[in-house]
Structure formats: structure tokens, C-alpha cells
Design a protein around this motif. Structure first.
Motif, PDB file in Angstrom:
ATOM      1  N   SER A 149       0.819  -1.215   0.000  1.00 34.66           N
ATOM      2  CA  SER A 149       0.000   0.000   0.000  1.00 34.66           C
ATOM      3  C   SER A 149       0.852   1.264   0.000  1.00 34.66           C
ATOM      4  O   SER A 149       0.402   2.299  -0.466  1.00 34.66           O
ATOM      5  N   VAL A 150       2.075   1.177   0.516  1.00 38.54           N
ATOM      6  CA  VAL A 150       2.914   2.386   0.587  1.00 38.54           C
ATOM      7  C   VAL A 150       4.096   2.374  -0.372  1.00 38.54           C
ATOM      8  O   VAL A 150       4.607   3.426  -0.746  1.00 38.54           O
ATOM      9  N   LEU A 151       4.549   1.190  -0.788  1.00 38.37           N
ATOM     10  CA  LEU A 151       5.727   1.112  -1.651  1.00 38.37           C
ATOM     11  C   LEU A 151       5.461   0.484  -3.014  1.00 38.37           C
ATOM     12  O   LEU A 151       6.351   0.470  -3.861  1.00 38.37           O
ATOM     13  N   GLY A 152       4.283  -0.070  -3.216  1.00 36.99           N
ATOM     14  CA  GLY A 152       4.011  -0.744  -4.486  1.00 36.99           C
ATOM     15  C   GLY A 152       4.772  -2.054  -4.563  1.00 36.99           C
ATOM     16  O   GLY A 152       4.911  -2.761  -3.576  1.00 36.99           O
ATOM     17  N   LYS A 153       5.299  -2.344  -5.717  1.00 39.62           N
ATOM     18  CA  LYS A 153       6.000  -3.620  -5.919  1.00 39.62           C
ATOM     19  C   LYS A 153       7.502  -3.438  -5.765  1.00 39.62           C
ATOM     20  O   LYS A 153       8.277  -3.785  -6.647  1.00 39.62           O
ATOM     21  N   ALA A 154       7.914  -2.929  -4.640  1.00 34.46           N
ATOM     22  CA  ALA A 154       9.335  -2.753  -4.347  1.00 34.46           C
ATOM     23  C   ALA A 154       9.979  -4.103  -4.043  1.00 34.46           C
ATOM     24  O   ALA A 154       9.297  -5.111  -3.838  1.00 34.46           O
ATOM     25  N   ARG A 155      11.296  -4.110  -4.000  1.00 33.79           N
ATOM     26  CA  ARG A 155      12.046  -5.343  -3.696  1.00 33.79           C
ATOM     27  C   ARG A 155      11.573  -5.963  -2.380  1.00 33.79           C
ATOM     28  O   ARG A 155      11.450  -7.172  -2.269  1.00 33.79           O
TER      29      ARG A 155
ATOM     30  N   THR B 219       8.626  -6.016  -1.041  1.00 34.43           N
ATOM     31  CA  THR B 219       7.371  -6.758  -1.184  1.00 34.43           C
ATOM     32  C   THR B 219       7.623  -8.083  -1.912  1.00 34.43           C
ATOM     33  O   THR B 219       6.973  -9.080  -1.607  1.00 34.43           O
ATOM     34  N   GLN B 220       8.555  -8.083  -2.840  1.00 37.35           N
ATOM     35  CA  GLN B 220       8.892  -9.339  -3.523  1.00 37.35           C
ATOM     36  C   GLN B 220       9.519 -10.329  -2.545  1.00 37.35           C
ATOM     37  O   GLN B 220       9.188 -11.513  -2.532  1.00 37.35           O
ATOM     38  N   LEU B 221      10.418  -9.827  -1.700  1.00 34.72           N
ATOM     39  CA  LEU B 221      11.053 -10.694  -0.710  1.00 34.72           C
ATOM     40  C   LEU B 221      10.042 -11.186   0.330  1.00 34.72           C
ATOM     41  O   LEU B 221      10.125 -12.325   0.782  1.00 34.72           O
ATOM     42  N   LEU B 222       9.106 -10.350   0.708  1.00 34.63           N
ATOM     43  CA  LEU B 222       8.068 -10.768   1.648  1.00 34.63           C
ATOM     44  C   LEU B 222       7.216 -11.897   1.064  1.00 34.63           C
ATOM     45  O   LEU B 222       6.782 -12.791   1.792  1.00 34.63           O
ATOM     46  N   SER B 223       6.981 -11.861  -0.234  1.00 30.83           N
ATOM     47  CA  SER B 223       6.227 -12.940  -0.876  1.00 30.83           C
ATOM     48  C   SER B 223       6.971 -14.267  -0.738  1.00 30.83           C
ATOM     49  O   SER B 223       6.359 -15.302  -0.449  1.00 30.83           O
ATOM     50  N   TRP B 224       8.284 -14.252  -0.940  1.00 26.60           N
ATOM     51  CA  TRP B 224       9.088 -15.461  -0.760  1.00 26.60           C
ATOM     52  C   TRP B 224       9.107 -15.887   0.704  1.00 26.60           C
ATOM     53  O   TRP B 224       9.041 -17.074   1.017  1.00 26.60           O
ATOM     54  N   ASP B 225       9.181 -14.917   1.592  1.00 24.94           N
ATOM     55  CA  ASP B 225       9.162 -15.178   3.030  1.00 24.94           C
ATOM     56  C   ASP B 225       7.881 -15.912   3.419  1.00 24.94           C
ATOM     57  O   ASP B 225       7.906 -16.881   4.190  1.00 24.94           O
ATOM     58  N   ILE B 226       6.774 -15.479   2.874  1.00 28.60           N
ATOM     59  CA  ILE B 226       5.485 -16.134   3.150  1.00 28.60           C
ATOM     60  C   ILE B 226       5.507 -17.580   2.661  1.00 28.60           C
ATOM     61  O   ILE B 226       5.075 -18.491   3.376  1.00 28.60           O
TER      62      ILE B 226
END
Length: 178
Positions: free
Chosen positions: A125-131, A133-140
Motif C-alpha cells: 500500500s505504501v511502496l508498491g512492488k518494491a524489492r 514486497t517481492q522478498l516478503l512474498s518469498w518469506d510467506i
């Protein structure tokens, strides 16, 4: 609402959650090395939760400086994140008292996953598709796999949470996820 107001609220609630974590630690039955050793699961669970929440806070500190405006959904996403984060003292206490228990570790894993997912949506919501958020997807994904493996080896969720924290510290020191 300004980003400063949102971040101040997040900071305050996370500080309270981290303080409550330490209040849940038991005193040893006997004040000796043996007494403290008997509580090792308590201290391990506390340390993992405390430092994992701390890495989340540092990540926010390092990333939110780039945020200029926030949407109307951002404060609500912060509330969801803080709701799940506020469960940490509760689930940490359960894990501390039942470290090798599948149900305890699974409940801990569900809360860790819920916080991570909420964190992902908040960052998007605040950064868009920043690095980040991509890493958080892998973390999940890694945490989901750990949760699925919990019946085979209950502490896997705590171990993966610890390793995730170490990863985020490393990323923070690299300065790559801002």
C-alpha cells in the motif's frame, strides 16, 4: 492522515507488544544456573519473538522514509498488522510452555504468517512492488512450507521464524530492501 501519525502508532503498539513479551517470562523455581536452564524454552521463544518483531520494526524504519503519502487503506492495514502482532505475547507463552507441541508451534506459525501477510499488504500500500514486497512474498512461501512441516518436526516454525529474522537483518544491513 500523515505517514508520521501511522508510523508513530505502529511504533507505540510494537513497543508495548515487545514489553509484554518479557513480562510473560517465568521466574526460575530456584535462582541458579540449573533454574535458568530449566527455562531455556521460555528464553528461546521470547528471543525469537522479540527479535523477529524488532526486525519488522527496523524494516519499517528503513523503508518508510521513502513514503510520501498514504492511502485511506494504509491505516486499516496497519491496524490488521498490529492486531496479529498483539497476539505474539499470547502465542509465545504457549510455545514457551509447550515447545515441542505441534499445536503450539502451528498456532505460533499461523500468527507469524498472519503478521507477515499483513506486513506484505501494508508495504504494497505504501511502496508498491518494491524489492521488499517481492522478498516478503518469498518469506510467506517459506513460512507456509514450515507450517506444513510442523507435524513432522514441531520446532521448524520457530527455527524458520528465527532464520527469517536473520535474513531480514542481513537485508537491512545490506540496505537492499528500502
Amino acid at each position: 492522515m500523515t505517514k508520521d501519525r501511522v508510523t508513530a502508532f505502529i511504533d507505540a503498539v510494537l513497543a508495548i507488544v515487545m514489553t509484554i513479551l518479557v513480562l510473560e517470562l517465568k521466574a526460575p523455581a530456584q535462582v541458579s544456573w540449573a533454574g535458568f536452564w530449566a527455562l531455556r524454552d521460555q528464553f528461546v521463544a521470547y528471543a525469537i519473538s522479540f527479535f523477529w518483531i524488532g526486525t519488522m520494526w527496523v524494516g519499517m524504519h528503513n523503508s518508510w522514509h521513502k513514503v510520501r503519502t498514504i492511502s485511506k487503506t494504509t491505516p486499516w492495514l496497519a491496524i490488521v498488522l498490529l492486531f496479529f502482532s498483539s497476539l505474539f505475547p499470547y502465542v509465545t507463552k504457549i510455545v514457551a510452555d509447550n515447545f515441542m507441541n505441534v499445536g503450539a508451534q502451528a498456532l505460533y506459525g499461523v500468527v507469524v504468517l498472519a503478521v507477515t501477510v499483513a506486513n506484505l499488504f501494508l508495504y504494497r500500500s505504501v511502496l508498491g512492488k518494491a524489492r521488499r514486497t517481492q522478498l516478503l512474498s518469498w518469506d510467506i512461501l517459506v513460512k507456509v512450507i514450515a507450517l506444513l512441516l510442523t507435524p513432522l518436526y514441531p520446532p521448524i516454525m520457530a527455527i524458520v521464524t528465527l532464520l527469517a529474522g536473520v535474513f531480514w537483518v542481513w537485508e537491512s544491513l545490506r540496505g537492499a530492501t528500502a
